[in-house]
Write a protein that holds these residues in place. Structure first.
Motif, short mmCIF file in Angstrom:
data_model
loop_
_atom_site.label_atom_id
_atom_site.label_comp_id
_atom_site.label_asym_id
_atom_site.label_seq_id
_atom_site.Cartn_x
_atom_site.Cartn_y
_atom_site.Cartn_z
N LEU C 30 38.77 18.56 5.31
CA LEU C 30 38.37 18.14 6.66
C LEU C 30 39.59 18.06 7.57
O LEU C 30 39.52 18.41 8.75
CB LEU C 30 37.69 16.77 6.58
CG LEU C 30 37.22 16.22 7.91
CD1 LEU C 30 35.94 16.88 8.31
CD2 LEU C 30 37.05 14.73 7.84
N LEU C 31 40.70 17.61 7.02
CA LEU C 31 41.89 17.42 7.85
C LEU C 31 42.62 18.72 8.11
O LEU C 31 43.12 18.94 9.21
CB LEU C 31 42.85 16.44 7.18
CG LEU C 31 42.40 14.99 7.10
CD1 LEU C 31 43.52 14.12 6.59
CD2 LEU C 31 41.95 14.49 8.47
N ARG C 32 42.69 19.60 7.10
CA ARG C 32 43.64 20.70 7.20
C ARG C 32 43.00 22.04 7.53
O ARG C 32 43.71 22.95 7.96
CB ARG C 32 44.39 20.83 5.87
CG ARG C 32 45.16 19.61 5.48
CD ARG C 32 46.37 19.42 6.33
NE ARG C 32 47.30 20.55 6.17
CZ ARG C 32 48.29 20.79 6.99
NH1 ARG C 32 48.48 20.01 8.02
NH2 ARG C 32 49.09 21.81 6.80
N PHE C 33 41.71 22.20 7.32
CA PHE C 33 41.12 23.51 7.58
C PHE C 33 41.15 23.83 9.06
O PHE C 33 41.20 22.95 9.91
CB PHE C 33 39.70 23.55 7.05
CG PHE C 33 39.62 23.88 5.58
CD1 PHE C 33 40.76 24.13 4.85
CD2 PHE C 33 38.41 23.92 4.94
CE1 PHE C 33 40.71 24.42 3.51
CE2 PHE C 33 38.34 24.21 3.58
CZ PHE C 33 39.48 24.46 2.87
N ARG C 117 41.36 24.60 21.19
CA ARG C 117 42.59 23.87 20.92
C ARG C 117 42.56 23.38 19.49
O ARG C 117 41.91 22.41 19.16
CB ARG C 117 42.72 22.69 21.87
CG ARG C 117 44.11 22.11 21.93
CD ARG C 117 44.09 20.79 22.64
NE ARG C 117 43.28 19.83 21.90
CZ ARG C 117 42.93 18.66 22.38
NH1 ARG C 117 43.27 18.31 23.57
NH2 ARG C 117 42.19 17.83 21.66
N GLU C 118 43.23 24.09 18.64
CA GLU C 118 43.18 23.73 17.22
C GLU C 118 44.33 22.82 16.85
O GLU C 118 45.47 23.07 17.21
CB GLU C 118 43.24 25.01 16.37
CG GLU C 118 41.98 25.81 16.42
CD GLU C 118 40.76 25.00 16.01
OE1 GLU C 118 40.90 24.03 15.27
OE2 GLU C 118 39.65 25.35 16.48
N PRO C 119 44.05 21.80 16.12
CA PRO C 119 45.13 20.93 15.66
C PRO C 119 45.77 21.50 14.42
O PRO C 119 45.42 22.58 13.95
CB PRO C 119 44.40 19.64 15.34
CG PRO C 119 43.06 20.13 14.88
CD PRO C 119 42.76 21.39 15.63
N GLY C 120 46.66 20.78 13.83
CA GLY C 120 47.23 21.17 12.55
C GLY C 120 48.41 22.08 12.73
O GLY C 120 48.27 23.24 13.14
#
Lengths: 304, 84, 140, 94
Positions: C30-33, C117-120
């Motif tokens: 959930l956090l990294r994909f 806007r993608e995080p990570g």
């Protein structure tokens, strides 16, 4: 009191962190999502605090019904970008908060450490109260006036939200097939779960409030799946919304006429009276909360 | 055994906190709701573990309620935005 | 008798540990994909498998101890039934949720945040394989 | 630090955080959320005080239970008001 365990410390930190995130996020969506997380964490905290009734209610109402209500707001048109609080206001607010926190801490620390006498009093009176589970006995017998007024607040909220609807019910949005399929399974399951919580409430955690939340969830699912009966804001729905208060008032009048005083239950038929009022109250809470949801949802579709 | 259950509960709680990051960050509402769906499952796992830990049967009911109503929330959020 | 209980305890701890592993994997997913479908994939599969393992561990525990830490046997039937019910509900809910969330969405009215806007900071491919493993093992 | 003190401090902190945010937030939905957070703080304090004895205090728990239901209902009413406030102006308004 035992020293705090690791789980307690992590839990306390989690609650504080989630609460801070929920109020600090500038976006409406973020705040609402974080608040839903708070519901889950709080349910765990209540479980740790020896309050399974509250954990049940929090899971059902805090993150269930209130979550659905708040999340549904996000599908409405976004707010006009508002002004942010000025720097002076923020400084004053933080100062006031610090003072309030200090004052509260002083007050709470002044509360004596001895346990209160109420649990013993409840344990003494619970035979013949109509319910073996202490919380249910308090809610529907010892402090039933509170519960009566709470039901009245619910009627007020449902009526108020209903009064804000400006448009008549329009044709519903098209319902995706999976939602219909899901509703067919979820609706009976939720009703069954609610009935179980209602009946279990006399002897173990559970009761009218949690059952009412389940019924509300079932009605919301039916409404979203396009069922006509769930979208109704007609006479029947209103009648069910006020039924809880009416049942309570009828019970009070009955006991008064029998000469025992308002809402003083005779141990001989207290069990039957409690279960009857609880059942009506549960359906009433369910319909009332669903009415609040439907009203909100119809307000969403006000044409611009 | 008790220590193991405590450890499991702590790990699950940390997972809930991690889910908060996605719920707070987004970027889209669907991402936030995905996070909430995850938290419903994780929270239910946490509650059943606590039910065994504290021997409180009602917490299993709470887990059931949480899972069921998390689904209701998702259904509410996605309505009207999903294509058939 | 005590030997059986000891074996059951070890089994329960192993199952709980496996459950924790999969829940952590799902959360990492959930956090990294990188985008919503992959996140859903991680959450739906890994997390349900994790809940299943944890449920299985608690079922073993309930069968061995009968509900509590210290209690004897007996009275486990209701507990087992309810634990299984929790898991079935989770499976049902996740199946429906994932479909609803993954269905192609119309642009949301007034989405204040752009979905692009993608995080990570990390690149996706390095983290991808990890929760992939539970996903493939989940289908029996 | 005992568990009681830790959780009491937590309740007070959550209450104040919610109240300050309620007063400072301009967005109406965020205000509703902040009010809910503040009520969670009150509930934490009440329930922690309820665990002082060997048996949890059923009266305090019943009070909190009532509070949760009322919070849910009032949140719904508040959100309906928010929608009404933010809805486009209606034509029949004078």
């Amino acid at each position: 009191m035992s020293p705090a365990s690791v789980l307690d410390v992590v839990l306390a930190a989690a609650v504080l962190a989630v609460a801070l995130v929920a109020v600090l996020l500038p976006s409406r969506r973020g705040a609402v999502s974080a608040f839903l997380v708070l519901g889950v964490v709080l349910a765990v905290l209540w479980a740790r605090l020896d309050a399974p009734d509250i954990a049940l209610a929090e899971a059902a109402l805090g993150s269930g019904v209130a979550g659905a209500l708040l999340m549904d707001t996000l599908t409405a048109d976004p707010a006009r970008p508002g002004r942010r609080a000025g720097r002076t206001a923020v400084v004053v607010g933080l100062l006031a908060g610090a003072v309030a926190l200090a004052a509260l801490t002083v007050v709470v620390r002044a509360v004596p450490d001895e346990p209160s006498l109420l649990p013993a009093a409840v344990a003494e009176e619970i035979h013949g109260a109509g319910a073996d589970h202490a919380v249910t006995a308090v809610l529907l017998n010892f402090r039933s006036l509170d519960t009566l007024l709470e039901a009245a607040v619910l009627v007020f909220a449902a009526a108020g939200a209903g009064a804000l609807v400006r448009t008549p019910v329009r044709a519903p949005d098209p319902v995706p097939a999976p939602v219909t399929a899901l509703a067919r399974v979820l609706l009976p399951a939720l009703v069954l779960l609610g009935t179980w919580l209602l009946l279990a409430g006399t002897s173990r955690p559970g009761g009218a409030f949690q059952a009412g939340a389940m019924f509300a969830g079932a009605l919301v699912v039916a409404f979203v799946a396009g069922a006509r009966f769930a979208a109704s804001q007609g006479t029947a729905a209103r009648a069910w919304t006020v039924a809880g208060v009416l049942a309570f008032v009828a019970l009070a009048a009955g006991t008064a006429m029998l000469g025992q005083g308002w809402l003083v239950l005779d141990p001989r038929w207290a069990g039957a009276a409690v279960l009857t009022v609880e059942t009506v109250l549960a359906v009433s809470i369910g319909v009332g909360l669903a009415q609040v949801f439907v009203a909100n949802s119809e307000a969403r579709r006000v044409p611009s | 055994m008790e220590i193991a259950l405590h450890a499991v509960a702590t790990v699950l709680l940390l997972c809930v906190l991690a889910g908060l990051w996605r719920a707070a960050r987004g970027p889209s509402t669907r991402d936030r709701v995905t996070a909430f769906a995850l938290l419903g499952t994780t929270g239910a796992a946490l509650l059943v573990v606590l039910a065994t830990l504290t021997q409180t049967a009602a917490l299993r009911d709470a887990a059931l309620v949480l899972v069921a109503l998390a689904t209701v929330v998702v259904v509410v959020v996605t309505r009207g935005t999903a294509e058939r | 008798m005590t030997a059986v209980v000891a074996v059951a305890d070890v089994l329960a701890v192993l199952l709980l540990a496996a459950g924790c592993f999969f829940v952590v994997a799902g959360t990492l997913g959930l956090l990294r994909f990188a985008d919503l479908p992959t996140r859903l994939h991680g959450v739906a599969k890994a997390d349900n498998l994790g809940l299943g393992f944890i449920t299985a561990g608690l079922v073993v525990h309930a069968l061995a101890h009968g509900g509590g830490i210290a209690g004897g046997g007996g009275g486990a039937g209701g507990i087992v039934a309810k634990l299984v019910l929790v898991w079935l509900f989770a499976l049902l809910g996740t199946a429906a949720n994932s479909h609803l969330l993954a269905a192609p969405a119309r642009p949301e009215p007034g989405a204040e945040e752009k979905p692009e806007r993608e995080p990570g900071p990390g690149p996706g491919p390095e983290t991808t394989p990890e929760p992939e493993a539970p996903a493939t093992r989940e289908a029996p | 630090m005992t568990r009681l003190e830790l959780l009491l401090a937590l309740g007070c902190a959550v209450l104040v955080v919610g109240l300050v945010a309620h007063l400072l937030a301009r967005d109406l939905v965020r205000r509703v959320v902040a009010l809910n957070v503040a009520s969670a703080g009150v509930m934490i304090v009440l329930l922690v005080l309820a665990t002082r004895g060997t048996e949890p205090d059923p009266v305090a728990q019943a009070l909190v239970l009532t509070g949760i239901v009322i919070m849910a209902a009032i949140t719904g009413l508040a959100l309906a008001l928010v929608r009404r406030v933010e809805a486009p102006e209606d034509e029949e308004a004078p």
